[in-house]
Design an enzyme around this catalytic site. Structure first.
Site, PDB file in Angstrom:
ATOM      1  N   ASP A 156      22.646   8.500-105.771  1.00 51.81           N
ATOM      2  CA  ASP A 156      23.163   9.822-105.414  1.00 51.81           C
ATOM      3  C   ASP A 156      22.950   9.850-103.715  1.00 51.81           C
ATOM      4  O   ASP A 156      21.901   9.590-103.146  1.00 51.81           O
ATOM      5  CB  ASP A 156      22.602  11.034-106.125  1.00 51.81           C
ATOM      6  CG  ASP A 156      23.245  11.245-107.453  1.00 51.81           C
ATOM      7  OD1 ASP A 156      24.274  10.745-107.688  1.00 51.81           O
ATOM      8  OD2 ASP A 156      22.597  11.611-108.346  1.00 51.81           O
ATOM      9  N   PHE A 158      22.920  36.002 -93.645  1.00 47.60           N
ATOM     10  CA  PHE A 158      23.703  35.116 -94.363  1.00 47.60           C
ATOM     11  C   PHE A 158      24.178  35.485 -95.783  1.00 47.60           C
ATOM     12  O   PHE A 158      23.065  35.797 -96.714  1.00 47.60           O
ATOM     13  CB  PHE A 158      23.269  33.635 -93.991  1.00 47.60           C
ATOM     14  CG  PHE A 158      24.204  32.750 -94.855  1.00 47.60           C
ATOM     15  CD1 PHE A 158      25.325  32.327 -94.045  1.00 47.60           C
ATOM     16  CD2 PHE A 158      24.271  32.144 -95.974  1.00 47.60           C
ATOM     17  CE1 PHE A 158      26.299  31.595 -94.617  1.00 47.60           C
ATOM     18  CE2 PHE A 158      25.171  31.477 -96.635  1.00 47.60           C
ATOM     19  CZ  PHE A 158      26.188  30.795 -95.817  1.00 47.60           C
ATOM     20  N   GLU A 180      19.824  25.002 -94.224  1.00 45.43           N
ATOM     21  CA  GLU A 180      20.440  24.921 -92.824  1.00 45.43           C
ATOM     22  C   GLU A 180      20.097  25.847 -91.604  1.00 45.43           C
ATOM     23  O   GLU A 180      19.858  25.529 -90.636  1.00 45.43           O
ATOM     24  CB  GLU A 180      21.995  24.876 -93.211  1.00 45.43           C
ATOM     25  CG  GLU A 180      22.383  23.904 -94.120  1.00 45.43           C
ATOM     26  CD  GLU A 180      22.418  24.095 -95.512  1.00 45.43           C
ATOM     27  OE1 GLU A 180      21.747  25.160 -95.798  1.00 45.43           O
ATOM     28  OE2 GLU A 180      22.770  23.582 -96.584  1.00 45.43           O
ATOM     29  N   THR A 230      30.276  36.288 -96.707  1.00 41.12           N
ATOM     30  CA  THR A 230      30.623  36.543 -95.520  1.00 41.12           C
ATOM     31  C   THR A 230      30.792  34.993 -94.616  1.00 41.12           C
ATOM     32  O   THR A 230      31.281  34.975 -93.669  1.00 41.12           O
ATOM     33  CB  THR A 230      29.566  37.469 -94.712  1.00 41.12           C
ATOM     34  OG1 THR A 230      28.341  37.131 -94.735  1.00 41.12           O
ATOM     35  CG2 THR A 230      29.628  38.668 -95.325  1.00 41.12           C
ATOM     36  N   ARG A 231      29.796  34.231 -95.053  1.00 34.91           N
ATOM     37  CA  ARG A 231      29.720  33.040 -94.411  1.00 34.91           C
ATOM     38  C   ARG A 231      29.166  32.903 -92.839  1.00 34.91           C
ATOM     39  O   ARG A 231      29.647  32.214 -92.186  1.00 34.91           O
ATOM     40  CB  ARG A 231      30.893  32.156 -94.702  1.00 34.91           C
ATOM     41  CG  ARG A 231      31.496  31.854 -96.293  1.00 34.91           C
ATOM     42  CD  ARG A 231      32.576  31.347 -96.221  1.00 34.91           C
ATOM     43  NE  ARG A 231      32.859  30.059 -95.406  1.00 34.91           N
ATOM     44  CZ  ARG A 231      33.915  29.563 -95.078  1.00 34.91           C
ATOM     45  NH1 ARG A 231      35.243  30.209 -95.170  1.00 34.91           N
ATOM     46  NH2 ARG A 231      33.935  28.450 -94.408  1.00 34.91           N
ATOM     47  N   MET A 232      28.488  33.969 -92.780  1.00 31.18           N
ATOM     48  CA  MET A 232      28.074  34.372 -91.400  1.00 31.18           C
ATOM     49  C   MET A 232      26.852  34.995 -91.427  1.00 31.18           C
ATOM     50  O   MET A 232      26.366  35.700 -92.116  1.00 31.18           O
ATOM     51  CB  MET A 232      29.092  35.122 -90.622  1.00 31.18           C
ATOM     52  CG  MET A 232      28.972  35.354 -89.349  1.00 31.18           C
ATOM     53  SD  MET A 232      30.579  36.074 -88.680  1.00 31.18           S
ATOM     54  CE  MET A 232      30.746  37.698 -89.402  1.00 31.18           C
TER      55      MET A 232
END
Length: 731
Positions: free
Chosen positions: A325, A396, A366, A400-402
């Site tokens: 993987d 985060f 991240e 909203t991805r922000m």
């Protein structure tokens, strides 16, 4: 609450070279194994090893002859034949004893505990929510059966193997895996399996029992590491057949030798004939064969890998194709920030500061990697509470991805404080946020210094470039006061290939093993990662059906395939693979489908498993070569000694210049016994494995163990003869 940030911990997986632990033979080891080796002398057990059974029968026969017609020579031969058999059983007993200590520690986890068994109707006990609220009754863990539901809360021991069907909890599995860090077990995913004897550290879970008492995962481990369930492998059986055939051939040869000796007026005693037979048959490998197999499985156990059979270990040594993987095996489990790409007119330090600020409330791996990058690569200091006084963190979220931060302000050129807002996220959502402030992210000069009219286009170009490389671009923007927001640049997130894997894949390629990376990513992203890691082939956008089809296709071409997996969707492929390594953290279905279980749940260990399997095969082949080669010297010791009186011309074959026929035969028998005990540490430790081609490996074995097996007996027998010739009755 402090918001001081520390650098994100490294998750690099160190890949140690495939070298077995040292297998020294100490007096304590011998002492502990001696009782078991004496019990193994029982002929009802010994007959399973034909070579050593013949030696035991010969020892018994020479003992009778020594009693009937006593002589120093007869008694010395009888005693050393018994020592030869004892050394053979000692080798196996020592190999088994190495797993006994681990079995004892595992057995300590099997204490009977009290379990809170859930009571209710069939409908109530079906999968769903609210199971923990049903009434419970306390029962002994030994009374639980497959399908029973138990509630386990913080501080309690999980009473049996099972799957979490409700709740999430932190579990201490150190008693089983040796790893002190707790793990998370939760319902509804690929990390539902729990093992009896482990302890819940927090929260509460409901577990459905999947194994009957006495047939749990720990029970199977104990039986395997103690050797009580170790079955002979196909290669081992084939070698046993070969050794038995050679034994029968030499037995017939010795039996027909006596009539010829009588005809030549050189009649031989039964003691001499038995000694000749024992020296002719391959006693060295016959004595060590079982120990080699046990030690191979033991090396896996020491690496926290449980092999369900020796067949799987051998298959690992013959693997042609490895399915790996991408995520968590070739790359780290999450993408990491690798570089910052400032927009035209923006200093790298300013972008680093904004990226750090906008990631403070991003608790994803991240986000933490961005903070780590700004501190290590750009020298940004760790932010303290004082530096963030009055700041509003924007966390985060998947919706909203922000993420970002709103700072109360800083003095502008005129000294008046201005609020500052910083955001970081996917390009589309950051563009939308910039527009909401009156800015224009895709072109123009709004909000940007003069002389840089194409900032928006430059940022878009960086976004496209990062995406084309298989990475994830995150855009950083800021707004000062009431002015329109402006773009500052791009953060490049990428799958980071684990350290050392490129070299390991090169080693596998040198062995003729083809590696295939399996991923759900698109083909472009997959190819970029594969090229960076040095993987031979890629299966992109893979489904469970694709994995299964690939394995079957390779097997139809005569290849042996190994793969690792942890989810229920991996179960079909794990069952189909010749070597299927299931993760201990995975589902019960995956563990039942595989023929190995990795207690550390480290998919990269598949590479080590292949190395251990190859080491097992190499060790067996090397010692077989040595055993057959050292028989040559024994021929030169015994054959001339038997017939030199009748045929003085045979004295030219006495190249070792042995003192007398009696000392020659005795020296050969003594060496035959001592070489077994001398090779026990090598059988337990294993021949050092190197990633070379089969031709190079064969050449190396012939030079080291073939030539060594030929020379060592000449030296050893001569030295023993110098001592034996001093004994009255053997001169």
């Amino acid at each position: 609450m402090s918001t001081t940030l520390q650098p994100a911990p490294s998750t690099a997986t160190e890949l140690p070279p495939v070298a077995p632990p040292r297998g020294s033979l100490t007096w304590r080891t011998v002492r502990d194994a001696l009782p078991a080796s004496l019990r193994k002398l029982d002929p009802r057990r010994m007959w399973r090893v034909p070579v050593m059974f013949v030696v035991e029968v010969g020892a018994a026969l020479t003992t009778v002859l020594a009693v009937v017609d006593p002589s120093v020579f007869a008694w010395v031969i009888a005693v050393w034949l018994w020592i030869t058999v004892l050394f053979a059983t000692l080798a196996e007993a020592v190999a088994e004893s190495r797993g006994r200590a681990q079995a004892s520690s595992l057995r300590a986890t099997q204490r009977t505990t009290t379990a809170r068994k859930v009571q209710g109707t069939a409908d109530q006990l079906a999968y769903g929510s609210g199971l923990a609220s049903l009434p419970t009754v306390e029962v002994a863990s030994s009374q639980l059966h497959v399908g029973d539901l138990v509630v386990v809360t913080a501080g309690e021991t999980i009473p049996g193997d099972g799957d979490v069907v409700e709740g999430v909890a932190s579990v201490d599995e150190s008693a089983i895996t040796g790893e002190s860090a707790p793990v998370i077990r939760e319902s509804g995913g690929d990390r539902t399996a729990v093992t009896g004897g482990t302890t819940v550290l927090s929260d509460q879970i409901v577990v459905r029992i999947t194994a009957e008492p006495g047939r749990t995962f720990v029970d199977r481990m104990i039986a395997l590491v103690e050797g009580s369930e170790r079955q002979k492998t196909p290669n081992e059986i084939a070698l046993n057949v070969l050794l038995a055939s050679l034994t029968i051939i030499f037995l017939l040869a010795v039996a027909t030798l006596q009539p010829m000796a009588v005809y030549s007026h050189a009649r031989q005693s039964l003691v001499v004939l038995v000694a000749l037979l024992v020296c002719l048959i391959p006693t060295t490998i016959g004595a060590l064969l079982s120990a080699i197999g046990i030690a191979g499985m033991d090396r896996l156990v020491q690496r926290n890998v449980l092999a369900m059979s020796g067949r799987a270990v051998e298959a690992a040594g013959d693997v042609d194709v490895l399915l790996l993987d991408k995520t968590g095996t070739i790359t780290y489990g999450n993408r990491r920030a690798s570089e910052l790409l400032p927009a035209p007119g923006v200093e790298a330090g300013h972008l680093a500061e904004a990226a750090q600020l906008s990631s403070l409330a991003d608790e994803t791996p991240e986000g933490r990697s961005i903070v780590d990058l700004t501190q290590t690569a750009y020298g940004r200091p760790v932010l303290t509470d004082d530096a963030l006084a009055g700041a509003t963190l924007v966390p985060f979220s998947a919706a909203t991805r922000m993420s970002g931060v709103d700072l109360p302000g800083r003095p502008d050129d005129g000294g008046a404080p201005q609020a500052r807002r910083v955001r970081k996220g996917a390009a589309s959502v950051v563009h939308q946020w910039v527009r909401s402030t009156g800015g224009e992210p895709t072109g123009g000069t709004a909000g940007h210094p003069a002389g840089h009219p194409l900032v928006g286009q430059a940022v878009d170009a960086d976004v496209e470039s990062v995406s084309a490389q298989g990475g994830t671009p995150l855009v950083v923007a800021e707004q000062i006061g009431d002015a329109p927001a402006r773009l500052l640049g791009v953060v490049h997130l990428k799958d980071v290939v684990k350290e050392g894997l490129v070299e390991r894949f090169a080693e596998l390629r040198a062995m003729g093993i083809r590696t295939v990376m399996v991923t759900g990513d698109n083909k472009v992203t997959a190819r970029v990662i594969a090229d960076e890691a040095g993987v031979d082939d890629v299966l992109a956008e893979a489904t469970p059906e694709d994995k299964l089809a690939l394995i079957r296709r390779e097997q139809k071409g005569g290849k042996l395939v190994a793969m690792a997996g942890d989810g229920t969707n991996d179960a079909p492929a794990l069952a189909q693979a010749d070597v299927g390594v299931a993760m201990s953290t995975g589902t019960t279905a995956a563990k039942e489908a595989g023929n190995m279980v990795d207690l550390d749940s480290d998919p990269t260990k598949l590479i080590e498993i292949v190395g251990i399997g190859k080491q097992l095969l190499i060790t067996r082949g090397a010692l077989t070569t040595f055993s057959i080669a050292n028989d040559v010297a024994k021929y030169f010791a015994i054959i001339p000694a038997m017939f030199v009186l009748a045929f003085p011309q045979l004295h030219v074959l006495n190249v070792m210049h042995l003192h007398s026929p009696q000392s020659a035969i005795t020296s050969a028998i003594v060496f035959n016994a001592l070489v077994i005990v001398a090779l026990i540490p090598l059988a337990l430790r294993g021949v050092r494995y190197r990633a070379v081609s089969a031709v190079a490996l064969l050449r190396r074995n012939l030079w080291i163990y073939g030539l060594g097996g030929l020379v060592a007996p000449f030296v050893g027998i001569k030295l023993i003869d110098l001592v034996v010739s001093l004994v009255p009755g053997l001169r």
